[in-house]
Design a protein around this motif. Sequence first.
Motif, PDB file in Angstrom:
ATOM      1  N   SER A   8       0.841  -1.206   0.000  1.00  0.00           N
ATOM      2  CA  SER A   8       0.000   0.000   0.000  1.00  0.00           C
ATOM      3  C   SER A   8       0.875   1.255   0.000  1.00  0.00           C
ATOM      4  CB  SER A   8      -0.925   0.024   1.213  1.00  0.00           C
ATOM      5  OG  SER A   8      -1.872  -0.995   1.126  1.00  0.00           O
ATOM      6  N   ALA A   9       1.937   1.239   0.800  1.00  0.00           N
ATOM      7  CA  ALA A   9       2.856   2.385   0.871  1.00  0.00           C
ATOM      8  C   ALA A   9       3.564   2.588  -0.470  1.00  0.00           C
ATOM      9  CB  ALA A   9       3.871   2.181   1.989  1.00  0.00           C
ATOM     10  N   LEU A  10       3.933   1.494  -1.127  1.00  0.00           N
ATOM     11  CA  LEU A  10       4.599   1.570  -2.426  1.00  0.00           C
ATOM     12  C   LEU A  10       3.671   2.187  -3.473  1.00  0.00           C
ATOM     13  CD1 LEU A  10       7.293   0.242  -3.919  1.00  0.00           C
ATOM     14  CD2 LEU A  10       5.492  -1.110  -4.952  1.00  0.00           C
ATOM     15  N   VAL A  11       2.425   1.731  -3.523  1.00  0.00           N
ATOM     16  CA  VAL A  11       1.458   2.260  -4.493  1.00  0.00           C
ATOM     17  C   VAL A  11       1.232   3.751  -4.242  1.00  0.00           C
ATOM     18  CG1 VAL A  11      -0.949   2.155  -5.267  1.00  0.00           C
ATOM     19  CG2 VAL A  11       0.341   0.032  -4.909  1.00  0.00           C
ATOM     20  N   LYS A  12       1.079   4.125  -2.970  1.00  0.00           N
ATOM     21  CA  LYS A  12       0.873   5.540  -2.617  1.00  0.00           C
ATOM     22  C   LYS A  12       2.078   6.377  -3.057  1.00  0.00           C
ATOM     23  CE  LYS A  12      -0.299   8.430   1.415  1.00  0.00           C
ATOM     24  NZ  LYS A  12       0.701   9.465   1.412  1.00  0.00           N
ATOM     25  N   ALA A  13       3.279   5.899  -2.769  1.00  0.00           N
ATOM     26  CA  ALA A  13       4.498   6.625  -3.150  1.00  0.00           C
ATOM     27  C   ALA A  13       4.594   6.759  -4.666  1.00  0.00           C
ATOM     28  CB  ALA A  13       5.728   5.912  -2.591  1.00  0.00           C
ATOM     29  N   GLN A  14       4.254   5.696  -5.395  1.00  0.00           N
ATOM     30  CA  GLN A  14       4.302   5.752  -6.858  1.00  0.00           C
ATOM     31  C   GLN A  14       3.317   6.782  -7.389  1.00  0.00           C
ATOM     32  OE1 GLN A  14       6.338   4.199  -9.268  1.00  0.00           O
ATOM     33  NE2 GLN A  14       5.312   5.799 -10.431  1.00  0.00           N
ATOM     34  N   ASN A  15       2.111   6.757  -6.864  1.00  0.00           N
ATOM     35  CA  ASN A  15       1.069   7.655  -7.358  1.00  0.00           C
ATOM     36  C   ASN A  15       1.320   9.116  -6.986  1.00  0.00           C
ATOM     37  OD1 ASN A  15      -0.156   5.497  -8.602  1.00  0.00           O
ATOM     38  ND2 ASN A  15      -1.675   5.217  -7.010  1.00  0.00           N
ATOM     39  N   GLU A  16       2.183   9.335  -6.001  1.00  0.00           N
ATOM     40  CA  GLU A  16       2.573  10.701  -5.611  1.00  0.00           C
ATOM     41  C   GLU A  16       3.941  11.082  -6.180  1.00  0.00           C
ATOM     42  OE1 GLU A  16       2.266  10.696  -1.322  1.00  0.00           O
ATOM     43  OE2 GLU A  16       0.064  10.693  -1.407  1.00  0.00           O
ATOM     44  N   PHE A  17       4.540  10.181  -6.980  1.00  0.00           N
ATOM     45  CA  PHE A  17       5.862  10.387  -7.589  1.00  0.00           C
ATOM     46  C   PHE A  17       6.915  10.710  -6.541  1.00  0.00           C
ATOM     47  CE2 PHE A  17       2.594  11.852 -10.660  1.00  0.00           C
ATOM     48  CZ  PHE A  17       2.671  10.775 -11.537  1.00  0.00           C
ATOM     49  N   ASP A  18       6.834  10.031  -5.388  1.00  0.00           N
ATOM     50  CA  ASP A  18       7.756  10.245  -4.274  1.00  0.00           C
ATOM     51  C   ASP A  18       8.803   9.127  -4.279  1.00  0.00           C
ATOM     52  OD1 ASP A  18       9.058  10.481  -1.832  1.00  0.00           O
ATOM     53  OD2 ASP A  18       7.232  11.014  -0.742  1.00  0.00           O
ATOM     54  N   SER A  19       9.905   9.371  -4.972  1.00  0.00           N
ATOM     55  CA  SER A  19      10.915   8.325  -5.147  1.00  0.00           C
ATOM     56  C   SER A  19      11.586   7.934  -3.827  1.00  0.00           C
ATOM     57  CB  SER A  19      11.961   8.752  -6.175  1.00  0.00           C
ATOM     58  OG  SER A  19      12.542   9.980  -5.823  1.00  0.00           O
ATOM     59  N   THR A  20      11.719   8.868  -2.881  1.00  0.00           N
ATOM     60  CA  THR A  20      12.322   8.537  -1.587  1.00  0.00           C
ATOM     61  C   THR A  20      11.408   7.602  -0.802  1.00  0.00           C
ATOM     62  OG1 THR A  20      13.504  10.640  -1.548  1.00  0.00           O
ATOM     63  CG2 THR A  20      13.247   9.491   0.556  1.00  0.00           C
ATOM     64  N   ALA A  21      10.122   7.931  -0.708  1.00  0.00           N
ATOM     65  CA  ALA A  21       9.172   7.059   0.001  1.00  0.00           C
ATOM     66  C   ALA A  21       9.082   5.699  -0.687  1.00  0.00           C
ATOM     67  CB  ALA A  21       7.796   7.715   0.065  1.00  0.00           C
ATOM     68  N   TYR A  22       9.135   5.673  -2.015  1.00  0.00           N
ATOM     69  CA  TYR A  22       9.103   4.420  -2.779  1.00  0.00           C
ATOM     70  C   TYR A  22      10.300   3.557  -2.385  1.00  0.00           C
ATOM     71  CZ  TYR A  22       8.541   1.453  -6.967  1.00  0.00           C
ATOM     72  OH  TYR A  22       8.355   0.398  -7.841  1.00  0.00           O
ATOM     73  N   ALA A  23      11.495   4.145  -2.442  1.00  0.00           N
ATOM     74  CA  ALA A  23      12.717   3.396  -2.125  1.00  0.00           C
ATOM     75  C   ALA A  23      12.716   2.909  -0.680  1.00  0.00           C
ATOM     76  CB  ALA A  23      13.945   4.256  -2.397  1.00  0.00           C
ATOM     77  N   ASN A  24      12.113   3.673   0.230  1.00  0.00           N
ATOM     78  CA  ASN A  24      12.074   3.285   1.638  1.00  0.00           C
ATOM     79  C   ASN A  24      11.186   2.075   1.908  1.00  0.00           C
ATOM     80  OD1 ASN A  24      13.943   5.166   2.490  1.00  0.00           O
ATOM     81  ND2 ASN A  24      12.403   6.715   2.926  1.00  0.00           N
ATOM     82  N   CYS A  25      10.435   1.633   0.919  1.00  0.00           N
ATOM     83  CA  CYS A  25       9.643   0.402   1.039  1.00  0.00           C
ATOM     84  C   CYS A  25      10.529  -0.834   0.871  1.00  0.00           C
ATOM     85  CB  CYS A  25       8.527   0.378  -0.008  1.00  0.00           C
ATOM     86  SG  CYS A  25       7.266   1.654   0.219  1.00  0.00           S
ATOM     87  N   PHE A  26      11.756  -0.639   0.409  1.00  0.00           N
ATOM     88  CA  PHE A  26      12.673  -1.730   0.100  1.00  0.00           C
ATOM     89  C   PHE A  26      13.726  -1.902   1.190  1.00  0.00           C
ATOM     90  CE2 PHE A  26      10.848  -0.605  -3.906  1.00  0.00           C
ATOM     91  CZ  PHE A  26      10.776  -1.789  -4.626  1.00  0.00           C
TER      92      PHE A  26
END
Length: 107
Positions: A8-26
């Motif tokens: 859910s956090a990854l999808v939200k980060a992607q849809n907000e174009f937040d590359s830092t939040a996206y990477a922090n899911c990993f």
Amino acid sequence: MNLPKVISALVKAQNEFDSTAYANCFAETAIVHDEGKVHTGRTEIEHWIAESNEKYRSTMKPLGFQENGTSGILSAEVSGTFPGSPLTLKFHFNIVDGFIQSLKVTD
């Protein structure tokens, strides 16, 4: 649809174009396979998704999720500025301790 918190956090980060939040899911040592390339480690993943966001402006709409232990497959409609948009893609995850260890994107 009941998605794991990290997905859910990854999808939200992607849809907000937040590359830092996206990477922090990993996880720090995570691996991503996409478009014939491999991206290793959180920093490299952040650079990859930032470039992808700049190039494609992709958003994700989850369609389904199948879970099997630490593995899961998210089917999502992906829309953006790429040929054939929107496409339905499959995101194959391995999740350990709340972080994505690996991701492989397929069509």
